[in-house]
Design a protein around this motif. Structure first.
Motif, PDB file in Angstrom:
ATOM      1  N   GLU A  55     -17.128  32.458 -43.055  1.00 13.01           N
ATOM      2  CA  GLU A  55     -17.211  32.112 -41.644  1.00 13.01           C
ATOM      3  C   GLU A  55     -16.017  31.295 -41.154  1.00 13.01           C
ATOM      4  O   GLU A  55     -15.988  30.919 -39.979  1.00 13.01           O
ATOM      5  N   VAL A  56     -15.066  31.020 -42.029  1.00 15.35           N
ATOM      6  CA  VAL A  56     -13.981  30.114 -41.666  1.00 15.35           C
ATOM      7  C   VAL A  56     -13.159  30.667 -40.514  1.00 15.35           C
ATOM      8  O   VAL A  56     -12.876  29.966 -39.529  1.00 15.35           O
ATOM      9  N   MET A  57     -12.774  31.934 -40.582  1.00 12.91           N
ATOM     10  CA  MET A  57     -11.866  32.512 -39.589  1.00 12.91           C
ATOM     11  C   MET A  57     -12.591  33.303 -38.512  1.00 12.91           C
ATOM     12  O   MET A  57     -11.946  34.032 -37.756  1.00 12.91           O
ATOM     13  N   ASN A  58     -13.898  33.174 -38.427  1.00 11.09           N
ATOM     14  CA  ASN A  58     -14.662  33.976 -37.465  1.00 11.09           C
ATOM     15  C   ASN A  58     -14.886  33.289 -36.134  1.00 11.09           C
ATOM     16  O   ASN A  58     -15.362  33.923 -35.196  1.00 11.09           O
ATOM     17  N   SER A  59     -14.606  32.013 -36.040  1.00 11.76           N
ATOM     18  CA  SER A  59     -14.905  31.295 -34.803  1.00 11.76           C
ATOM     19  C   SER A  59     -13.896  30.176 -34.593  1.00 11.76           C
ATOM     20  O   SER A  59     -13.407  29.581 -35.553  1.00 11.76           O
ATOM     21  N   LEU A  60     -13.622  29.920 -33.312  1.00 16.83           N
ATOM     22  CA  LEU A  60     -12.755  28.795 -32.942  1.00 16.83           C
ATOM     23  C   LEU A  60     -13.556  27.555 -32.557  1.00 16.83           C
ATOM     24  O   LEU A  60     -12.969  26.542 -32.184  1.00 16.83           O
ATOM     25  N   GLY A  61     -14.868  27.655 -32.651  1.00 11.15           N
ATOM     26  CA  GLY A  61     -15.714  26.514 -32.330  1.00 11.15           C
ATOM     27  C   GLY A  61     -15.734  25.492 -33.452  1.00 11.15           C
ATOM     28  O   GLY A  61     -15.264  25.739 -34.567  1.00 11.15           O
ATOM     29  N   LEU A  62     -16.339  24.348 -33.136  1.00 10.38           N
ATOM     30  CA  LEU A  62     -16.396  23.257 -34.107  1.00 10.38           C
ATOM     31  C   LEU A  62     -17.703  23.212 -34.879  1.00 10.38           C
ATOM     32  O   LEU A  62     -17.768  22.529 -35.908  1.00 10.38           O
ATOM     33  N   PHE A  63     -18.721  23.922 -34.413  1.00 12.88           N
ATOM     34  CA  PHE A  63     -20.046  23.783 -35.001  1.00 12.88           C
ATOM     35  C   PHE A  63     -20.450  25.069 -35.700  1.00 12.88           C
ATOM     36  O   PHE A  63     -20.041  26.167 -35.328  1.00 12.88           O
ATOM     37  N   SER A  64     -21.240  24.884 -36.724  1.00 20.56           N
ATOM     38  CA  SER A  64     -21.732  26.011 -37.510  1.00 20.56           C
ATOM     39  C   SER A  64     -23.153  25.709 -37.970  1.00 20.56           C
ATOM     40  O   SER A  64     -23.543  24.547 -38.128  1.00 20.56           O
ATOM     41  N   LYS A  65     -23.920  26.762 -38.208  1.00 21.07           N
ATOM     42  CA  LYS A  65     -25.291  26.587 -38.690  1.00 21.07           C
ATOM     43  C   LYS A  65     -25.342  26.330 -40.192  1.00 21.07           C
ATOM     44  O   LYS A  65     -26.333  25.798 -40.695  1.00 21.07           O
ATOM     45  N   ASN A  66     -24.316  26.724 -40.888  1.00 22.71           N
ATOM     46  CA  ASN A  66     -24.297  26.598 -42.344  1.00 22.71           C
ATOM     47  C   ASN A  66     -23.138  25.703 -42.772  1.00 22.71           C
ATOM     48  O   ASN A  66     -21.973  26.090 -42.651  1.00 22.71           O
ATOM     49  N   TYR A  67     -23.441  24.524 -43.228  1.00 23.13           N
ATOM     50  CA  TYR A  67     -22.431  23.604 -43.730  1.00 23.13           C
ATOM     51  C   TYR A  67     -22.543  23.516 -45.248  1.00 23.13           C
ATOM     52  O   TYR A  67     -23.648  23.540 -45.811  1.00 23.13           O
ATOM     53  N   THR A  68     -21.395  23.420 -45.898  1.00 25.00           N
ATOM     54  CA  THR A  68     -21.375  23.399 -47.352  1.00 25.00           C
ATOM     55  C   THR A  68     -20.190  22.581 -47.858  1.00 25.00           C
ATOM     56  O   THR A  68     -19.193  22.411 -47.133  1.00 25.00           O
ATOM     57  N   LEU A  69     -20.306  22.092 -49.069  1.00 26.62           N
ATOM     58  CA  LEU A  69     -19.225  21.370 -49.740  1.00 26.62           C
ATOM     59  C   LEU A  69     -18.549  22.219 -50.813  1.00 26.62           C
ATOM     60  O   LEU A  69     -17.732  21.700 -51.588  1.00 26.62           O
ATOM     61  N   ASP A  70     -18.875  23.507 -50.832  1.00 23.77           N
ATOM     62  CA  ASP A  70     -18.305  24.381 -51.864  1.00 23.77           C
ATOM     63  C   ASP A  70     -16.794  24.489 -51.756  1.00 23.77           C
ATOM     64  O   ASP A  70     -16.105  24.640 -52.773  1.00 23.77           O
ATOM     65  N   ASN A  71     -16.267  24.434 -50.533  1.00 29.96           N
ATOM     66  CA  ASN A  71     -14.813  24.527 -50.375  1.00 29.96           C
ATOM     67  C   ASN A  71     -14.104  23.363 -51.072  1.00 29.96           C
ATOM     68  O   ASN A  71     -13.043  23.549 -51.675  1.00 29.96           O
ATOM     69  N   TYR A  72     -14.679  22.184 -51.000  1.00 30.30           N
ATOM     70  CA  TYR A  72     -14.082  21.030 -51.664  1.00 30.30           C
ATOM     71  C   TYR A  72     -14.231  21.136 -53.180  1.00 30.30           C
ATOM     72  O   TYR A  72     -13.310  20.778 -53.928  1.00 30.30           O
ATOM     73  N   LYS A  73     -15.373  21.621 -53.653  1.00 27.03           N
ATOM     74  CA  LYS A  73     -15.579  21.767 -55.090  1.00 27.03           C
ATOM     75  C   LYS A  73     -14.639  22.815 -55.681  1.00 27.03           C
ATOM     76  O   LYS A  73     -13.979  22.582 -56.697  1.00 27.03           O
ATOM     77  N   HIS A  74     -14.569  23.986 -55.027  1.00 29.18           N
ATOM     78  CA  HIS A  74     -13.712  25.048 -55.536  1.00 29.18           C
ATOM     79  C   HIS A  74     -12.237  24.688 -55.357  1.00 29.18           C
ATOM     80  O   HIS A  74     -11.406  24.988 -56.219  1.00 29.18           O
ATOM     81  N   GLY A  75     -11.902  24.066 -54.230  1.00 31.71           N
ATOM     82  CA  GLY A  75     -10.504  23.724 -53.981  1.00 31.71           C
ATOM     83  C   GLY A  75      -9.971  22.684 -54.945  1.00 31.71           C
ATOM     84  O   GLY A  75      -8.821  22.767 -55.394  1.00 31.71           O
ATOM     85  N   TRP A  76     -10.790  21.707 -55.299  1.00 32.47           N
ATOM     86  CA  TRP A  76     -10.330  20.643 -56.198  1.00 32.47           C
ATOM     87  C   TRP A  76     -10.051  21.158 -57.600  1.00 32.47           C
ATOM     88  O   TRP A  76      -9.163  20.674 -58.284  1.00 32.47           O
ATOM     89  N   SER A  77     -10.803  22.161 -58.019  1.00 35.37           N
ATOM     90  CA  SER A  77     -10.623  22.704 -59.373  1.00 35.37           C
ATOM     91  C   SER A  77      -9.904  24.034 -59.395  1.00 35.37           C
ATOM     92  O   SER A  77      -9.781  24.648 -60.461  1.00 35.37           O
ATOM     93  N   ALA A  78      -9.428  24.513 -58.238  1.00 35.81           N
ATOM     94  CA  ALA A  78      -8.758  25.813 -58.196  1.00 35.81           C
ATOM     95  C   ALA A  78      -7.339  25.704 -58.734  1.00 35.81           C
ATOM     96  O   ALA A  78      -6.770  24.619 -58.853  1.00 35.81           O
ATOM     97  N   GLY A  79      -6.763  26.856 -59.013  1.00 36.22           N
ATOM     98  CA  GLY A  79      -5.379  26.891 -59.490  1.00 36.22           C
ATOM     99  C   GLY A  79      -5.283  26.644 -60.981  1.00 36.22           C
ATOM    100  O   GLY A  79      -6.266  26.575 -61.714  1.00 36.22           O
ATOM    101  N   GLN A  80      -4.040  26.491 -61.432  1.00 36.19           N
ATOM    102  CA  GLN A  80      -3.801  26.313 -62.855  1.00 36.19           C
ATOM    103  C   GLN A  80      -4.146  24.898 -63.323  1.00 36.19           C
ATOM    104  O   GLN A  80      -4.389  24.680 -64.498  1.00 36.19           O
TER     105      GLN A  80
END
Length: 293
Positions: A55-80
């Motif tokens: 849902e990241v690139m689907n809307s220019l609004g600020l609010f969403s019905k589904n909030y998650t911390l998965d982006n921070y979890k995956h981003g912190w451990s992503a890459g080499q």
């Protein structure tokens, strides 16, 4: 019949208001509008970092019905490597760059502001002229020099120049600030037996804290956000900075991880905002008082 001055005609047939309340409201409304336009992309990035990746690139609004911390979890451990390594590398480079600029630029500024030596004005003019040179003009010669010194894949190309007084803007900033300080302070210190070094460390530097804070803040922002320098000189992933770590989320051949990118970008922005808020008073005072003389 008396002639009416053209300049005295009211705008659109009405007399312009001079009510300070109305003028103040209009000014604040204009400032708030400009502030919203400038800050909205940053606020949207922070909001998007809590959305699911789909849902990241689907809307220019600020609010969403589904909030998650998965982006921070995956981003912190992503890459080499873990993203904490990139933060530690950036903190090391930025800290050494700040200290180097504060030491070298303050010493150079004191020499130009207080000492007398041959060709002082000419050298100061040449120093200021270096600000007209784009970074890309000196990029190739610097790369060849650092390659001959075997400094590739080290932090030396990013840190050592900061200790050699190459930042002409910060030198000029400090020179203008030191010139506003009364020379009677130097005379009094000399009567008490202080040489140039003690006068510099005990008289000038404590009074030049606003200029030092401004230099530290701008150096922090420039070093923390630097992408081209680490891209040229750091090829091993264990040496990468935050900017290179963020670049690893973009894939030109496949799907880019925008959710993790926005999450790590938010974390990368936090130190800049914190440093700015902490040094805001010194920044405003340093910029406001520089150039008074």
């Amino acid at each position: 019949m008396t002639a009416v001055s053209v300049g005295a005609r009211p705008f659109f047939g009405k007399r312009a208001t001079r009510n300070p309340l109305v003028i103040g409201l209009l000014r604040h409304a204009l400032l708030i509008g400009v502030l919203i336009v400038m800050l909205y992309p940053v606020v949207w990035m922070v909001a998007a970092s809590f959305r699911p990746s789909a849902e990241v690139m689907n809307s220019l609004g600020l609010f969403s019905k589904n909030y998650t911390l998965d982006n921070y979890k995956h981003g912190w451990s992503a890459g080499q490597l873990n993203f904490s390594r990139y933060f530690l590398n950036s903190i090391a480079i930025t800290g050494l760059s700040i200290v180097g600029n504060l030491v070298s630029c303050s010493l150079t500024a004191y020499a130009f502001a207080r000492l007398e030596f041959p060709f002082k004005r000419i050298l100061f003019g040449v120093l200021l002229a270096t600000m007209l040179l784009p970074y890309h003009v000196t990029l190739v010669p610097q790369y060849i020099l650092f390659n001959e010194l075997a400094w590739m894949n080290t932090y030396l190309p990013l840190v050592v120049p900061k200790w050699l007084g190459v930042e002409a803007f910060f030198i000029f900033l400090m020179v203008q600030f030191i010139r506003t300080l009364p020379r009677e302070l130097d005379d009094a210190a000399r009567i008490d037996g202080c040489g140039h070094w003690r006068t510099f460390t005990r008289i000038i530097m404590p009074l030049a804290l606003p200029a030092l804070g401004t230099t530290a803040l701008f150096t922090f922002i420039a070093s923390w956000n630097d992408f081209l320098g680490p891209l040229l000189y750091l090829n091993r992933p264990e040496l990468w900075t935050v900017s290179l770590g963020l670049n690893s989320f973009l894939d030109v051949t496949g799907e880019s991880a925008y959710g993790s990118l926005f999450a790590m970008s938010t974390l990368a922005l936090a130190p800049i905002v914190g440093f700015f808020l902490g040094a805001q008073k010194l920044l405003i005072e340093g910029v406001a008082t520089t150039g008074l003389k």
